[in-house]
Each structure stands twice: as structure tokens, then as C-alpha cells.
Design a protein around this motif. Sequence first.
Motif, PDB file in Angstrom:
ATOM      1  N   ASN A  73      -8.090   5.945  -2.036  1.00  0.00           N
ATOM      2  CA  ASN A  73      -6.911   6.216  -2.875  1.00  0.00           C
ATOM      3  C   ASN A  73      -7.017   5.798  -4.327  1.00  0.00           C
ATOM      4  O   ASN A  73      -6.028   5.757  -5.019  1.00  0.00           O
ATOM      5  CB  ASN A  73      -5.685   5.532  -2.249  1.00  0.00           C
ATOM      6  CG  ASN A  73      -5.305   6.132  -0.947  1.00  0.00           C
ATOM      7  OD1 ASN A  73      -4.879   7.258  -0.873  1.00  0.00           O
ATOM      8  ND2 ASN A  73      -5.499   5.374   0.114  1.00  0.00           N
ATOM      9  N   HIS A  74      -8.191   5.443  -4.809  1.00  0.00           N
ATOM     10  CA  HIS A  74      -8.246   5.028  -6.219  1.00  0.00           C
ATOM     11  C   HIS A  74      -8.380   6.281  -7.019  1.00  0.00           C
ATOM     12  O   HIS A  74      -8.565   6.659  -7.938  1.00  0.00           O
ATOM     13  CB  HIS A  74      -9.340   3.996  -6.474  1.00  0.00           C
ATOM     14  CG  HIS A  74     -10.732   4.520  -6.482  1.00  0.00           C
ATOM     15  ND1 HIS A  74     -11.432   4.707  -5.346  1.00  0.00           N
ATOM     16  CD2 HIS A  74     -11.523   4.899  -7.505  1.00  0.00           C
ATOM     17  CE1 HIS A  74     -12.627   5.185  -5.637  1.00  0.00           C
ATOM     18  NE2 HIS A  74     -12.707   5.310  -6.940  1.00  0.00           N
ATOM     19  N   LEU A 111      -8.452   1.405  -0.712  1.00  0.00           N
ATOM     20  CA  LEU A 111      -8.747   1.563  -2.139  1.00  0.00           C
ATOM     21  C   LEU A 111      -9.841   2.599  -2.372  1.00  0.00           C
ATOM     22  O   LEU A 111      -9.779   3.360  -3.345  1.00  0.00           O
ATOM     23  CB  LEU A 111      -9.142   0.215  -2.748  1.00  0.00           C
ATOM     24  CG  LEU A 111      -8.009  -0.815  -2.823  1.00  0.00           C
ATOM     25  CD1 LEU A 111      -8.560  -2.195  -3.171  1.00  0.00           C
ATOM     26  CD2 LEU A 111      -6.946  -0.375  -3.823  1.00  0.00           C
ATOM     27  N   GLN A 112     -10.834   2.649  -1.477  1.00  0.00           N
ATOM     28  CA  GLN A 112     -11.881   3.662  -1.604  1.00  0.00           C
ATOM     29  C   GLN A 112     -11.286   5.060  -1.505  1.00  0.00           C
ATOM     30  O   GLN A 112     -11.705   5.966  -2.242  1.00  0.00           O
ATOM     31  CB  GLN A 112     -12.936   3.495  -0.502  1.00  0.00           C
ATOM     32  CG  GLN A 112     -13.933   2.401  -0.746  1.00  0.00           C
ATOM     33  CD  GLN A 112     -14.880   2.729  -1.897  1.00  0.00           C
ATOM     34  OE1 GLN A 112     -15.079   3.869  -2.288  1.00  0.00           O
ATOM     35  NE2 GLN A 112     -15.454   1.693  -2.460  1.00  0.00           N
ATOM     36  N   LEU A 152      -4.144  -3.016  -7.969  1.00  0.00           N
ATOM     37  CA  LEU A 152      -5.445  -3.503  -7.519  1.00  0.00           C
ATOM     38  C   LEU A 152      -5.519  -5.025  -7.597  1.00  0.00           C
ATOM     39  O   LEU A 152      -5.974  -5.677  -6.650  1.00  0.00           O
ATOM     40  CB  LEU A 152      -6.566  -2.880  -8.345  1.00  0.00           C
ATOM     41  CG  LEU A 152      -7.977  -3.258  -7.919  1.00  0.00           C
ATOM     42  CD1 LEU A 152      -8.258  -2.839  -6.491  1.00  0.00           C
ATOM     43  CD2 LEU A 152      -8.986  -2.622  -8.854  1.00  0.00           C
ATOM     44  N   LEU A 174      -7.987  -2.933   3.284  1.00  0.00           N
ATOM     45  CA  LEU A 174      -7.725  -2.778   1.852  1.00  0.00           C
ATOM     46  C   LEU A 174      -8.876  -2.069   1.154  1.00  0.00           C
ATOM     47  O   LEU A 174      -8.652  -1.185   0.321  1.00  0.00           O
ATOM     48  CB  LEU A 174      -7.485  -4.146   1.195  1.00  0.00           C
ATOM     49  CG  LEU A 174      -6.182  -4.834   1.528  1.00  0.00           C
ATOM     50  CD1 LEU A 174      -6.152  -6.233   0.924  1.00  0.00           C
ATOM     51  CD2 LEU A 174      -4.995  -4.012   1.043  1.00  0.00           C
ATOM     52  N   LEU A 232      -3.156  -6.540  -4.816  1.00  0.00           N
ATOM     53  CA  LEU A 232      -3.698  -6.413  -3.465  1.00  0.00           C
ATOM     54  C   LEU A 232      -4.871  -7.366  -3.232  1.00  0.00           C
ATOM     55  O   LEU A 232      -4.910  -8.090  -2.240  1.00  0.00           O
ATOM     56  CB  LEU A 232      -4.127  -4.970  -3.199  1.00  0.00           C
ATOM     57  CG  LEU A 232      -2.999  -3.952  -3.063  1.00  0.00           C
ATOM     58  CD1 LEU A 232      -3.563  -2.527  -3.017  1.00  0.00           C
ATOM     59  CD2 LEU A 232      -2.154  -4.224  -1.838  1.00  0.00           C
ATOM     60  N   THR A 233      -5.812  -7.379  -4.165  1.00  0.00           N
ATOM     61  CA  THR A 233      -6.983  -8.242  -3.984  1.00  0.00           C
ATOM     62  C   THR A 233      -6.625  -9.713  -4.191  1.00  0.00           C
ATOM     63  O   THR A 233      -7.152 -10.586  -3.515  1.00  0.00           O
ATOM     64  CB  THR A 233      -8.134  -7.835  -4.922  1.00  0.00           C
ATOM     65  OG1 THR A 233      -7.695  -7.887  -6.294  1.00  0.00           O
ATOM     66  CG2 THR A 233      -8.630  -6.429  -4.600  1.00  0.00           C
ATOM     67  N   TYR A 272       1.924   1.687  -3.519  1.00  0.00           N
ATOM     68  CA  TYR A 272       0.757   2.182  -4.264  1.00  0.00           C
ATOM     69  C   TYR A 272       0.705   3.704  -4.185  1.00  0.00           C
ATOM     70  O   TYR A 272       0.556   4.383  -5.201  1.00  0.00           O
ATOM     71  CB  TYR A 272      -0.500   1.555  -3.646  1.00  0.00           C
ATOM     72  CG  TYR A 272      -1.815   1.899  -4.292  1.00  0.00           C
ATOM     73  CD1 TYR A 272      -2.469   0.969  -5.083  1.00  0.00           C
ATOM     74  CD2 TYR A 272      -2.439   3.122  -4.085  1.00  0.00           C
ATOM     75  CE1 TYR A 272      -3.705   1.249  -5.660  1.00  0.00           C
ATOM     76  CE2 TYR A 272      -3.668   3.425  -4.655  1.00  0.00           C
ATOM     77  CZ  TYR A 272      -4.300   2.485  -5.435  1.00  0.00           C
ATOM     78  OH  TYR A 272      -5.513   2.769  -6.006  1.00  0.00           O
ATOM     79  N   GLN A 299       1.382   6.184  -7.271  1.00  0.00           N
ATOM     80  CA  GLN A 299       0.250   7.029  -7.668  1.00  0.00           C
ATOM     81  C   GLN A 299       0.683   8.498  -7.752  1.00  0.00           C
ATOM     82  O   GLN A 299       0.254   9.224  -8.650  1.00  0.00           O
ATOM     83  CB  GLN A 299      -0.891   6.867  -6.675  1.00  0.00           C
ATOM     84  CG  GLN A 299      -2.155   7.598  -7.049  1.00  0.00           C
ATOM     85  CD  GLN A 299      -3.251   7.402  -6.014  1.00  0.00           C
ATOM     86  OE1 GLN A 299      -2.963   7.268  -4.821  1.00  0.00           O
ATOM     87  NE2 GLN A 299      -4.478   7.371  -6.456  1.00  0.00           N
ATOM     88  N   THR A 312       0.834  -1.207   0.000  1.00  0.00           N
ATOM     89  CA  THR A 312       0.000   0.000   0.000  1.00  0.00           C
ATOM     90  C   THR A 312       0.870   1.258   0.000  1.00  0.00           C
ATOM     91  O   THR A 312       0.493   2.264  -0.594  1.00  0.00           O
ATOM     92  CB  THR A 312      -0.995  -0.003   1.187  1.00  0.00           C
ATOM     93  OG1 THR A 312      -0.301  -0.212   2.413  1.00  0.00           O
ATOM     94  CG2 THR A 312      -2.059  -1.069   1.008  1.00  0.00           C
ATOM     95  N   LEU A 372     -14.172   1.606  -8.422  1.00  0.00           N
ATOM     96  CA  LEU A 372     -14.082   0.254  -7.870  1.00  0.00           C
ATOM     97  C   LEU A 372     -15.381  -0.494  -8.133  1.00  0.00           C
ATOM     98  O   LEU A 372     -16.462   0.110  -8.151  1.00  0.00           O
ATOM     99  CB  LEU A 372     -13.836   0.309  -6.358  1.00  0.00           C
ATOM    100  CG  LEU A 372     -12.475   0.825  -5.911  1.00  0.00           C
ATOM    101  CD1 LEU A 372     -12.433   0.920  -4.392  1.00  0.00           C
ATOM    102  CD2 LEU A 372     -11.351  -0.069  -6.413  1.00  0.00           C
TER     103      LEU A 372
END
Length: 193
Positions: free
Chosen positions: A192-193, A189-190, A130, A185, A133-134, A42, A46, A39, A56
Motif C-alpha cells: 500500500n505505499h 506497507l509493501q 509510516l 505491517l 506505524l513503525t 491509512y 491514501q 491501517t 520503503l
Amino acid sequence: MEKELKYIDIVEQPISMHPKKFALWLFMVTVVMLFAAWTSAYIVRQAEGNWLDYDLPEIFWLTSGIVVLSSITLQWAYFSAKKDNFVQLRLGMVLTVILGISFLIGQWYSWIALVDRDVFFVGNPAGSFLYVLTGMHGLHLISGLIFLIIVLISSFQFKVHSKAMVPMEMLTTYWHFLGGLWLYLFLFLQLNH
């Protein structure tokens, strides 16, 4: 004389933990370090730019709910094992297996939704992160499911009960850890996407 009776030597107990529990905690610390590194990478990548904006998959909300529900059913199974309620123990564990498999199916469908949105593993690093991580979380969840099934089989053999809780304690700890990791996670992701 009265003063001497008030003071009793207290024998200190050494801090100890079951060796298997200790190994599990070391493993979980390692997993935390890996996901913290990913992360962090990431965020650094980014900030460099050339980052794909995407939404997402909505199914992440559903899978997050499934993870929370699976922790509840496993905790119910844990409490049932402590009370030697074998019917509820097995039911809770079977429900947790079903929810764990449902989570993995949901994650598969989230990848399909990502492909439909032109977010791929190769190409832009946003998609790569993504999927990593997932996917790594899913891999750890598969290991949790294997552990869950082993303990479930043991429960049918009456090897999990109030006097033999170590496997159940370890399973519950690991499963809650995986649930917490997914929620971290998802939130990450919510934001930082």
C-alpha cells in the motif's frame, strides 16, 4: 445393567486461564484493534489523494528477517525451559535480546533512510502514517524487550523451569505476536505505499 455401565457422567471442566495470561491476551487484542484502526485510516486517507510516493527502506527486509530469527531463538529458549536445560534457555534468551535490539537499531536506520528520501513525520500524511506505524511497533517491541530481560534475569535465578513456565509462556506469546504484527505491517506497507 450392561447398558448402564457404558454411560459415565462426564464432569465438565470450566474454561479457565491464568489471570496474567488473560490480561496479556486482552492487551494484545487492544493492540490489534489499534493497528487495525491505523491501517484502515491509512487506506482511507491514501484514497483521498495528495499521497507521497516513496520507496520503503531496503533495511525493512533485514529487520523482517531479524524478527523471524528472534522468534526462532525465543522458541528454542522456551523448549529448553520445558526441558530444564538452563544453558540453552539463557543462550536463546540472550540471542533474542541481541536480535530485538538489532531490530530496533535497524528501525532507527530505516527512519534515517526515510529522511534521506525526503519522507518526514510532518508534511505529507504518507510519511506521518509510516512513522506512526513503525514507531508504535517499536514502542511495543521495547516493552517486549523489557519483559524479555526480566524473564532472562529470572532464568539466571532458576525461577524459569519446567514447573514454572507462566512467565516464559507469556513472553513467548507476546514476542511471537510482535513478530507477527511486524510482518503484517511490512506486508501492508509493501502493498500500500
